[in-house]
Each structure stands twice: as C-alpha cells, then as structure tokens.
Design a protein around this motif. Sequence first.
Motif, PDB file in Angstrom:
ATOM      1  N   GLY C 194      27.957  35.905  19.370  1.00  0.00           N
ATOM      2  CA  GLY C 194      27.056  37.062  19.693  1.00  0.00           C
ATOM      3  C   GLY C 194      24.922  36.830  18.834  1.00  0.00           C
ATOM      4  O   GLY C 194      25.336  37.861  18.207  1.00  0.00           O
ATOM      5  N   VAL C 195      25.205  35.556  18.446  1.00  0.00           N
ATOM      6  CA  VAL C 195      23.770  35.401  17.237  1.00  0.00           C
ATOM      7  C   VAL C 195      23.260  35.385  18.002  1.00  0.00           C
ATOM      8  O   VAL C 195      22.821  34.065  19.339  1.00  0.00           O
ATOM      9  N   ASP C 196      21.482  36.012  17.768  1.00  0.00           N
ATOM     10  CA  ASP C 196      20.394  35.535  18.647  1.00  0.00           C
ATOM     11  C   ASP C 196      19.952  33.741  18.104  1.00  0.00           C
ATOM     12  O   ASP C 196      18.588  33.785  18.991  1.00  0.00           O
ATOM     13  N   VAL C 197      19.560  34.328  16.663  1.00  0.00           N
ATOM     14  CA  VAL C 197      18.834  33.062  16.230  1.00  0.00           C
ATOM     15  C   VAL C 197      19.687  33.027  14.992  1.00  0.00           C
ATOM     16  O   VAL C 197      19.814  33.063  14.404  1.00  0.00           O
ATOM     17  N   VAL C 198      19.564  30.847  15.119  1.00  0.00           N
ATOM     18  CA  VAL C 198      19.942  30.745  13.679  1.00  0.00           C
ATOM     19  C   VAL C 198      18.998  29.930  13.274  1.00  0.00           C
ATOM     20  O   VAL C 198      17.913  29.019  13.618  1.00  0.00           O
ATOM     21  N   THR C 199      18.706  29.445  11.799  1.00  0.00           N
ATOM     22  CA  THR C 199      18.258  28.646  10.307  1.00  0.00           C
ATOM     23  C   THR C 199      19.023  27.716  10.740  1.00  0.00           C
ATOM     24  O   THR C 199      20.320  27.759   9.477  1.00  0.00           O
ATOM     25  N   PHE C 200      18.774  26.488  11.170  1.00  0.00           N
ATOM     26  CA  PHE C 200      20.352  25.459  10.887  1.00  0.00           C
ATOM     27  C   PHE C 200      19.121  24.586  10.039  1.00  0.00           C
ATOM     28  O   PHE C 200      18.229  24.128   9.741  1.00  0.00           O
ATOM     29  N   GLY C 201      19.730  24.718   8.628  1.00  0.00           N
ATOM     30  CA  GLY C 201      19.527  23.921   7.913  1.00  0.00           C
ATOM     31  C   GLY C 201      19.983  21.974   7.357  1.00  0.00           C
ATOM     32  O   GLY C 201      21.011  22.383   8.125  1.00  0.00           O
TER      33      GLY C 201
END
Lengths: 349, 349, 349, 349
Positions: C194-201
């Motif tokens: 259900g995640v819409d947007v990710v900060t991928f570190g």
Amino acid sequence: MSLDSDNTVGASPEILEHIIRCNEGSAGSYGADDITKRVDALFSEFFEREVFAFPVATGTAANSLAISCYTPPFGAVYCHGAAHIMVDECNGPEMFTGGAKLVPVTSEGTKLTLESLEAAHARGWSTSFHHAQPSMVSITQATEGGTVYALAEIEAIGGFAKSNGLALHLDGARFCNAMVSLDCSAADMSWRAGVDVVTFGATKNGALAAEAVVFFDKEKAQEFIFRRKRSGHQFSKQRFLSAQLEAMMTDDVWRRNAAHANATARRLSDALEACEGISMAYPVEANEIFVRIPDAAAAKMRASGIDLKSWPEFGPDCYRMVTSWCTGEELIDPVIRAAQAATAGQDGI
Amino acid sequence: MSLDSDNTVGASPEILEHIIRCNEGSAGSYGADDITKRVDALFSEFFEREVFAFPVATGTAANSLAISCYTPPFGAVYCHGAAHIMVDECNGPEMFTGGAKLVPVTSEGTKLTLESLEAAHARGWSTSFHHAQPSMVSITQATEGGTVYALAEIEAIGGFAKSNGLALHLDGARFCNAMVSLDCSAADMSWRAGVDVVTFGATKNGALAAEAVVFFDKEKAQEFIFRRKRSGHQFSKQRFLSAQLEAMMTDDVWRRNAAHANATARRLSDALEACEGISMAYPVEANEIFVRIPDAAAAKMRASGIDLKSWPEFGPDCYRMVTSWCTGEELIDPVIRAAQAATAGQDGI
Amino acid sequence: MSLDSDNTVGASPEILEHIIRCNEGSAGSYGADDITKRVDALFSEFFEREVFAFPVATGTAANSLAISCYTPPFGAVYCHGAAHIMVDECNGPEMFTGGAKLVPVTSEGTKLTLESLEAAHARGWSTSFHHAQPSMVSITQATEGGTVYALAEIEAIGGFAKSNGLALHLDGARFCNAMVSLDCSAADMSWRAGVDVVTFGATKNGALAAEAVVFFDKEKAQEFIFRRKRSGHQFSKQRFLSAQLEAMMTDDVWRRNAAHANATARRLSDALEACEGISMAYPVEANEIFVRIPDAAAAKMRASGIDLKSWPEFGPDCYRMVTSWCTGEELIDPVIRAAQAATAGQDGI
Amino acid sequence: MSLDSDNTVGASPEILEHIIRCNEGSAGSYGADDITKRVDALFSEFFEREVFAFPVATGTAANSLAISCYTPPFGAVYCHGAAHIMVDECNGPEMFTGGAKLVPVTSEGTKLTLESLEAAHARGWSTSFHHAQPSMVSITQATEGGTVYALAEIEAIGGFAKSNGLALHLDGARFCNAMVSLDCSAADMSWRAGVDVVTFGATKNGALAAEAVVFFDKEKAQEFIFRRKRSGHQFSKQRFLSAQLEAMMTDDVWRRNAAHANATARRLSDALEACEGISMAYPVEANEIFVRIPDAAAAKMRASGIDLKSWPEFGPDCYRMVTSWCTGEELIDPVIRAAQAATAGQDGI
C-alpha cells in the motif's frame, strides 16, 4: 470628498441598511448562515448558470485566492505589466500560490492583446521543466488604464487560453462599471467568453469591504474553501460580508451605482477634453480618467484650489481622476470650471 | 439565539452606530484616515505605552501575521496541543511564516506551564541546524478550555521566553473576557508580563469583524505593514475596520460586553454545577463553559428541546456552551431548568 | 572510523569506480543521459513493475519532494513523533509543501501503529475546513529506533491510508537494511503493502550522495519533475548521481552492503546484551543499536577510550551505535571488550 | 562530445582523483570534516578576506539560497530579463524566498546597465507598501549572452545598490571564465565592486556537481545554514562536495580549466567570424558563443554533419556553441571547416 479614488468614499445606503437588518438575531458562523446561501443563488442568477461565489473582504485576497486555485507553485501567470496583481499587491499572488511567477506581457496601451500573449507564449515557457509553467492568463476589467475590453477581445484571449491549456482569470475590481459600459450580461463578459474565475468587485462600487470570488467549476471551488480559511479570509460572522453582496445584487444597486460613476466620468472627461490642450491618455470607458494637462494649465488649476493627482506611470503630464457611485456635480463642476479657466487664454484670446 | 458560540451573535449597537457615523464623507484609503489614527492612540492609552496597533478582520489573520513577524521559515513556535493556531487555522501560521513549525507542547489541562515548556525545550530543538529553530511561544488568553492564565503564570512563561531568546505571542481572541476575569490592566496581562505581540480580539466581543494586532516594537510593526498587504488584509476602506475598534475602545464598551458574557457564563455554570452528576471539565473563568453531563441527563435535556453541543475533544460526556455580550436570561434559563429536571430524580428522591 | 553514524564512512568501491567509468565522454545534461535511463529500468526491475525513479542527492530532498507531490499546502501528514521528517529536516517538508503540517502521532515505541493512527484520525482533522486536511501517512523503514516494520504492519497502515483517502510515504533512508532484515522483496515492502511513494536511500548504504524517489504513479512523477527543478535538485551533470544508483543496483551491491551492516550490528548487540546490566532500548533489527549501559559501566568504557554517543531522546542511559557497509571487527571488538571489562565485576565475581 | 553545453562534459581528472583520495577513512558528517574547513580557508585566500563559503551541488540551489538570505517574501530582485534566475530555475528563487518577485529590467544587450536599473527603480517600487519592496540586484557574470561585465560596470551597479539600500548578488556560474577574461582578482570582481554574495560555479568548470555560495557577511552566513538544511542541500557526506571545491581551488585548476575554455571559444569565434556572412550576436568574452549564420550556410553545415543548436531567443539565425575545460581541436575544427565550406562561395565565386 475628492476624485482621488473610488475607495475614499463611503458605503452605499442600501448596503449599510442591509447590514443593520442582518444584525438581528443569531446566525450560523463561518458561512453557515442563510444570507450566504442566498448570495450564492443571487450570483448564479446573475451569471445565468450555477456558480460558486465566495465573499471575501479585499481585492488582493480575491485575486490571490482565485489564482492560487489554478496555478501551482511552479506555474506562471501572464498579465499586463501594469496589472494590479503585478504592481499593487506586494507579492500577494506569489504568496498564495507558494511562489509562482507573474509574467508581465508587453503590450501597447492598457490591454493584453492576443498578439502580445502569443508572442510571450512563443518564448517557450511551457517547453521545458527549466521554466515556470504557464498556467493562467489574468486580465483586468475595466483595465488599470480606465478602458474596457470588448467582448470579442475577451473571447480572443479566452480562445488563446483554452487552446494552450491555460485558465483565464478576470480581475473585476470594476466588473460592474465594465458591464454597464459594454451594456452586456455578466455571462457574456465571463464564462461565455472563456473566463474560468472572476474577482467580482463590490467595494469600489459601494460596499464597505466585499468582493466575491466566482468559480464556474465545482472542484476548484472546493479547494478554495481551504485556501480561504488558512489565509485568514474566512470570516466568523460571515453574514456581514454576505449582507453587503446581497444588498449590492438586489434591486440593481450594482447597476445604478456603476452607471452613476461611469456617467459622471463621461461628463467630466467630455468637458475636460473640450478644453484647449487637454486630452485623454486613454479612452474613458468606465469610471477612471487619465487626463493629460499641459503644465501651465495644471499649475493654474492647482492654484485655484484643485487637488490634481499626478500619475507619472502614464507620463509626466498625466493625472488621474476617479468617479464613484456618489460623486456629485459639486465635486466635478469646480474641476471643469478650473480647467476651462486655466486653458481659456491659450487659444489666443 | 443559541449558546453555540460567541460568533453566532450579531454586533453590539454602539459599534454598528459608529460605523454608520463613520460612513459620512470621504476618508483616506488604505489606513490614511483619521479614525485609524485615533485607534492607534486609543490602544496606546489602553496599554499604557506607545503601541503599534493594526486592525484586521479575522483572528486567523491576526495570529498568523503576528507570528510571521517573529518566526523565520525555519522557526518553531511552542504552543498548546489544543491551541487555535494549531488546530483551527488550517495551516494559516505555516502559510504566513513560509513553512515554520508549530510544536505542540504536552500539558495537563488547558494551559502551557513553565514545566511543560522547559521539558519541550530540553528536547534540544535549538541545539542543531537539523531541527526547526525555536523562535516563539504562543499562548491563548482566555484559553481554549475556558480558563484564564493568572498574571504570574504569564510572567513565568514570559521569563522563560526571554531567557531563551524567544518572543511571546498572546492570542487574545477573548482578551477582554480574560482582563475582566483577572480584573487587571491590559499592560499587566501583556508587555509587563513579557508578551511581545498581542492578538486583541473584538469580533467575539461585539464587533462585526475586527481584531487588532498590537506590537510593542516599532521595527516589527514596520514589517507587519508589508505582510498585511500581501496577504490581502489591508482594507481599502479601512475606516470601517477602525471604526469598529474605536467604538469598542470608547466608553468601556469592551469591558461592559466582556463582563456581561463572563457573568452570564458564571451564572449558568454555577446553576449547572449544582445539579447532581453535572460537573465542569475545567474551571469557568471567562465566557466558555465545558460541562460534563451524564448521558441519561443529556438525553433528557435534548428531549426537552435543549441543543447540546458535544465537545468530544474533552471527553465523550463533555458539552460546550458559550455566552456572549448579548446572551440573555431567556437563553440560559431554559438550559438550567432542563438540567435541573433531567437530574432531579437521580439521587433517588 | 567510528560507530557514530552510517554517514561518516566513505563510499563503496564499486560506486566510486562506476563514477570514474561514467566520466568518460559527454552525456546529455539534466538527466538526458543513458545512465539515467538505465537506472529507471533497474528500479522497475527491482520493484517488479513500472516505476518512475528519480535520483536526488539527499534524504531531506527526497522526503520533502515525495511528500510535496501528495500534500497540498492545507494538508497534514501523520508521522511518528521521532520521525526524521518531523525532527531532523529543519522544516523541509513544510517548505516544499508550501506550509503543510506534520502531525506527530503518539505511539509507544518506535513505530506508528494502526491503533495510534486511528486514534489520531479520530480527532477529526478531516471533518472541517478549520483543520489541516490529512493527506498522507509517512513511516520510516528501518525506523528511527533501529527496528523494522513487519510486512503485516505496513499492510495494516497501507489499508488504513487507502480507506481514508490518504497516500502512504515510506522514508527508506535504510530501505535496504530493512529488506535484508525482513528477507523480502522491494515490492512486498512497498506497493504491495500500500505504499505510494518511496524514498530509497543509497547514501548510508555506500553511495557518496544519492537517493531515489520512487513513484508508482505516472502523474505524480510528472509533477515531481518541476518540483525537483525549482528546489535546485535537478543536477546538470546528472550522470554522476545516476551512476551511483546504477552501481548500487548492480550485482547486488545494495544487498551485500546492507547485509554486512546488519550482521555487524547483530554481532555487536548480541555481545553487548550478554554483558551484565546492559540491554537494548529496542530490538536491533537493522544497523542501528540503541543500548542502555549503566552509568558506572559507561564511565569505565569511556575511560578505556571508547567514544560513546549519548542518545538522551531514549533515556539518560542510552547510547547509539551505528554500523555501516564497511564496519570491521577492528571497530566493534574494542567496544565489546570494553563493555565486558566494564561490567565484569558487577555480578560480584 | 559536442558544443551543446559546458555541462555535457565530465569532470576534470584532478577533481575525480581528489574525491577518491578523500574517500579514505571516516569523516565528520554534515560538514564537520577537515576538507570542508580547508575549503573555507581556500576561499578566504582566494577572495583576499574572511569569507563564509558553503558548498552546494547546483546553481539553482546556490542562487536561490543566496537570494533568500537577502530578500524577504515581500521583496523584489532586479535582474536582466534573460537572467538564469528569471528564466531557467522554474521559480526556484520564488520558492526559497517564500514568494518574492523577480523584476525583469529592460536592457539593450546582455547586461544590466546603471541606466536601466535607475529607470526601473524610478518606477517607484520602494515608495509604497502596495508594491513589492526592492531588496536586491542580481547580475550574471559571465552573462547569459557570453559577455563579461567590466569591473567598472559592476562597480557602477554596486554603487547604485548601496545607495538604494539594496544587496548585490553575482550569479557566477561561469565566475572563473569571467575572471580569466578580465584578468582580475576575485576580490575585484566581487566585494571590492560592491557585491554582497556570490554564486561561485565549479560544475561547468570541471566539477561533478559543486558550487559555492560565498558570503562576506557573517550574520547572513548563519541564516544560510538553516536555509540550506531545510531545502535539502546539506549533504551528509559533505566531504565529497568539499573535495571537488578543494581540488578546483588547488594548483590553479580553476584557472587552467577556464582559460582553456575561453581560449578555445576565442579560436572558434575568430574563425567563424572570418567567414563571409557569419557574425557574432554578442562579443565573445568567455566560453559561450552566440553566432549568427545565414540560413543557407547553416543548412549546408548541418548537411555536412554539424549539430547546430538554435538559440531563437537571440534571433532566428542565432546558434549557441559552448566550449569547456576539455573541448579539443577535434571538436571545433570540423565546425570551422564546415562553416568555411558553407560560406566559401557566397562572395561571388
């Protein structure tokens, strides 16, 4: 009394009386009152379709809020270089939009033209993410130079906006003066010509402090509600704002007031133009006069007690005079007489 | 009429009458009028020192503008978790400051305490550029729970603010109710206690739509002028805003109105508290009552026609009643009688 | 070298080498280069669906930009009270959104729970235009306390978000550490939950300065492009950003680096926990350790040359240790030995 | 390789090598590293006084941050109509200032002139709270037209700024190219001429992604720190930004790179100008060439494989060519030969 501006005069009696009437009893706060509901209906009737009309107290608020519903922070609004939103709102639209840009469009005279807009747009703002993205065109009706866009002119701009995916805002601080001048309907001067959102001015036309932001699109109207609240323009006792608009829209007060101002301006400008050496900077089509007076004549007029307001933006010999819903002959006759006296000898008597 | 809020009632007659009086003749626009000048003087007298008082139309505008003059975009404002600026202004302070943060300070009850502020500050907000930088404390007087800060409590918070380089804002939407409650001077409740800027509320106390932002520092007042303009809160016919404040500050209208509201709230709360099972959520110290009523009694009261307004924020059995400058016995007596009737049988008689 | 943080170490050799490789020849600027195109494809593969991945250089930029595409200025974002976006970005999200509010949700421990979110939402933010309008939930994975949300926990929050019309943001500054910890796919930990947007570190995991903002929705991705540019996060020589991500996503560098950091943290925490009197503040599930050490033992450790970093936020006896992609035994063994020595005598030997 | 731009090329070897060197060992994060300290010292030496220099990664960030420290939200910045901040930063300065206005100043040619600034200022922006308040002048050196302000021209603008209470910003995306062109010191081209804050560009001159914002005033520099953080421009592993600047400022890399680019541009423009019918739109004073080529010749050049980049902003027959620190003869010789061939017959053979 003076001809300084149409906001140095007071409020129209019909409006004050209605405020007093509406003070009776309690009423839902924050717009949950019957007067506000009636205002919405009155504007729908006035515009001949369902509209979503919101009272606010100032023109800067109305303009900035209207624009912010159609312009993202990375957006750009085309407007005339002398537009009120550009020059006289201390970065209000920039604040409400979160930092959008107003792009001054170079135009001869007092109006945006289709050609000037096309030239501005051809510079390529919308072609790259490096640039602010054009989102809107904003025009002022009547203009900051006292002229009035013809319906065909608005339609041309509306067509340009539509075909380029832009919204069209009409700053109608003097909406009623323009309507009276064109003898047209509100619908013709707005949505039928492609306008998406209107600032409908009432303050200059006899209210204490009331404008309406008029949307034709329900979704934008929804967003407006939150933007109004957070900018401090949602009144708790909103009935007092709505009452001003209700009175203005009832029994043709709006028309009577605007017609009086326009006719007085016409009378004044006709008489001035008949004076040797005096001319109008722009056609007088509403209630603002920008008049060129030779220096010697201006000095004589001032010496005889006339308070001339310089308008250097339109040239060193230019003066502004504004008539209002209550400007009487006792105010304009001395100006006319002084002008006649000041210019009488010039043609060689 | 109802006890829903102090902004569902209309305006005090003295204020309306003065608006009508001030409508005569022309007046400088945008605050260049005599009434506005007199208001500044009246507030200086009221606060017993030179102040810079600016009329605006709404509390959200007044609070947000006041805060924005003291808080940079990277700043933080300590406030109560239930503060109006936190909960009820739809991110107004965030908009006006350009994105500062309101830090809700956990407190028992309705007031910020010195201890709660010290605990919040000890979390180290000011110690690193990673964090929002504390710039201000904001308190509400009278509070959102209907209580009133004692002078010593404000002084303690003022001392904390000073010693930590923070400004202190007082949201006085019900400033006059608090003054009457404390029987103190405006100076004691503000600058003498360390307050830097005041939102002085008039709307709830009988105006149509008028608050004053009161600065004690001239430089901040200068900055305010630009911020007011760009946010659309500079009225063109400002005399009508100023007139409301002038009437309010003349002949003790402010005091009479607030005293009436407070006394009526006291009478109502005393009578309710005397009913078996009914109690106050917080001490009633101004004109707001938060009352706990057992479910059965509440149901009976409603059945008898009383319009109880739930206030779930303070618990499922809590109801809010607000008295105003014009709340009459005809409004509170039926509530008292219904409460008495609803609770009469409960103790087994 | 130290255990201070995972951003005091340098860059992984694979990444530096790829930068050198990518320096050859010319490349389209502002993202019009082949490396950037490949990165998009790599992320689509990684997430097992079409994604729109944008490299930026810092976590604050990634988080703030991601949030600003889903949150209007009048919006509200639910997050943990200790969230990086709340505490450690100096009002970055407030700046990028134009003044939205972060609402700290009270939770026991280091995670947002469904219950805590429901309780916050039940306070009624979305019920009136007076309040900031909830637009989003933001969670941090791994959390600021070194724990990791289980997939079911994310799914529960995702369900809550969906059913309330909110978007879900995942701040994955330590995304790879969490994936390794859960031994799950990126898809499972994001859009499937259900995640819409990710900060991928990537920075903490071995890059110089690179994160990716990963959208699953094309329209939002379009808006991102303008927001990135105007905030100064569109690099002209973007290949050097993209190269870091390409190297990270190739040959499982991301996994190897994260796995090393996690395993080292595990080894260290296991050894510390075996010491009398020492315990973990929270379960060590990624590469951050928050360890409670009795004062006497801490003093002894420091006396023996160990640089303990206090973490008062989690209590006066709490210390933080962070392992990275390159933390070696030579760094943790002395800490373990010092802890063992400092606690050896405590149980009375 | 192409002449498209100076940001399609890679990084200078000295810079890449230094990044690799600086990757060794651990370093304090967020600027608490030795390299960053040395960079500050290097810039102080370079500018011959104490300066406060901050590395950021992009020109938009550097410009917008610099401006935001000197311009309130109600402020206005005078700049050239073609300025990068006006046209190519997608409202970055507007975002960072919280909604200030950039005022395009009409100038013949590529530079702001004293006369054009005086004319703009005489329109009266600073005379009333209705208008945005002038706070700053921003000039680009070298300009967007490839010319370079003479020191006397900067001094004249600096004098205008000082005497009107405005700050002066210098956008030095090509600072080193301009210095080499003028053969002057950094001090002469900045603070000695009245400049308050400099964007010192390194990316186009051979860095991967690095610019420095250079303040001469400590207080403004303090404010910068918070603004950088909240805009996401504070790198955690800042050593990698600082390393680029250190390498650039060591052993005259900056000068060598800029001198090479300038000399190559000169060679190219001289050769082109010698061709019949080809002329320069503006004097070539740095590393950008704007060249007018007759349509027929341009068509022939393209037919022979030359990739001409149209620059319609300067006219339908205008093309841009940019040389860089690494532009070799193999790149410009074919262009010269093609131009010669394309124009050879035009003089009547």
